[in-house]
Design an enzyme around this catalytic site. Structure first.
Site, short mmCIF file in Angstrom:
data_model
loop_
_atom_site.label_atom_id
_atom_site.label_comp_id
_atom_site.label_asym_id
_atom_site.label_seq_id
_atom_site.Cartn_x
_atom_site.Cartn_y
_atom_site.Cartn_z
N LYS A 123 0.96 -1.52 0.16
CA LYS A 123 -0.03 -0.47 0.27
C LYS A 123 1.04 1.62 -0.17
O LYS A 123 0.33 2.51 -1.01
CB LYS A 123 -1.14 -0.08 1.47
CG LYS A 123 -1.82 1.54 1.73
CD LYS A 123 -1.32 1.76 2.41
CE LYS A 123 -1.04 3.31 2.20
NZ LYS A 123 -0.92 4.52 4.10
N ASP A 141 -6.08 0.99 0.84
CA ASP A 141 -5.92 1.62 1.77
C ASP A 141 -7.33 0.89 2.88
O ASP A 141 -8.25 0.71 2.29
CB ASP A 141 -5.78 2.46 2.66
CG ASP A 141 -6.79 3.66 1.94
OD1 ASP A 141 -7.43 3.41 1.84
OD2 ASP A 141 -6.21 4.70 2.65
#
Length: 211
Positions: A123, A141
């Site tokens: 991420k 996320d």
DNA sequence: CTCCCGATAT
DNA sequence: ATATCAGGAG
């Protein structure tokens, strides 16, 4: 599984882009080094809190070379209001050391290399690629994950799978959509009490409250 | 799959 | 006081 028709996907995409035409990260930074540090700190922590911490941090360690020479305890002291500060202090110093020793102080410019750095997962690497290099990528996320499920864009159990699904569904403007979906999740489609009255995607909500 | 572990809202 | 928020490493 595909819940949304291509036409619905197009409409959702259009609304995200028109509601957040200039979406970007809310992390404060002025160069790649600062962005990477801020992103590492932002893991399981709000951008707001990170922005409270970073000014002093960047003042004491203006470059990655300064951070590489830092004492972990000193870094800990500066970031201690941030969640998991102990891990993150180690990660930050080790990350800087690795960049200095293995990359001549030059932060790598691709996701494959970024993920090798301490404290940088998929991420975070994707966020850097999107934010700094403007790459057409989707970073997933917690906000993007939740929003995708509520809108019926994904039913995947892992962020990785959701990222693949969103990439396939949207194809273009993935970076803009990432930022838009983060803002949407942070301020409207919130985890706890979603602001459904202000929601411009109400009609696409599957109304399943996971967790 | 467990640990990491501060701040904020309730 | 307690539930909840928010990713990466081993």
């Amino acid at each position: 599984m595909l819940i949304r028709t291509p036409k619905e996907v197009k409409e959702i995409k259009k609304r995200f882009l028109t509601h957040y035409p200039n979406a970007k990260t809310e992390l404060n930074y002025s160069d790649l080094y600062q962005l990477l540090v801020a992103v590492i700190l932002s893991a399981q922590c709000t951008d707001k809190r990170v922005n409270l911490i970073t000014p002093k941090l960047f003042q004491k360690y203006p470059t990655i070379f300064d951070l590489a020479k830092a004492e972990v305890k000193d870094v800990e002291e500066l970031i201690k209001s941030c969640t998991y500060f102990s891990n993150k202090a180690k990660h930050l110093v080790n990350m800087a050391k690795m960049v200095v020793e293995e990359y001549k102080g030059e932060i790598p410019k691709d996701e494959k290399e970024l993920v090798k750095l301490p404290g940088v997962g998929k991420k975070s690497a994707n966020v850097v690629m999107i934010e700094y290099f403007g790459k057409n990528l989707m970073a997933v996320d917690t906000h993007v994950f939740r929003v995708s499920h509520r809108l019926g864009l994904s039913s995947a159990k892992t962020p990785d799978k959701t990222q693949q699904e969103l990439t396939t569904l949207f194809k273009t403007d993935l970076n803009k959509l990432h930022h838009a979906m983060v803002l949407f999740g942070r301020y409207i489609c919130t985890a706890k009490e979603p602001k459904c009255k202000n929601c411009f995607l109400k009609e696409f909500c599957v109304k399943e409250r996971d967790t």
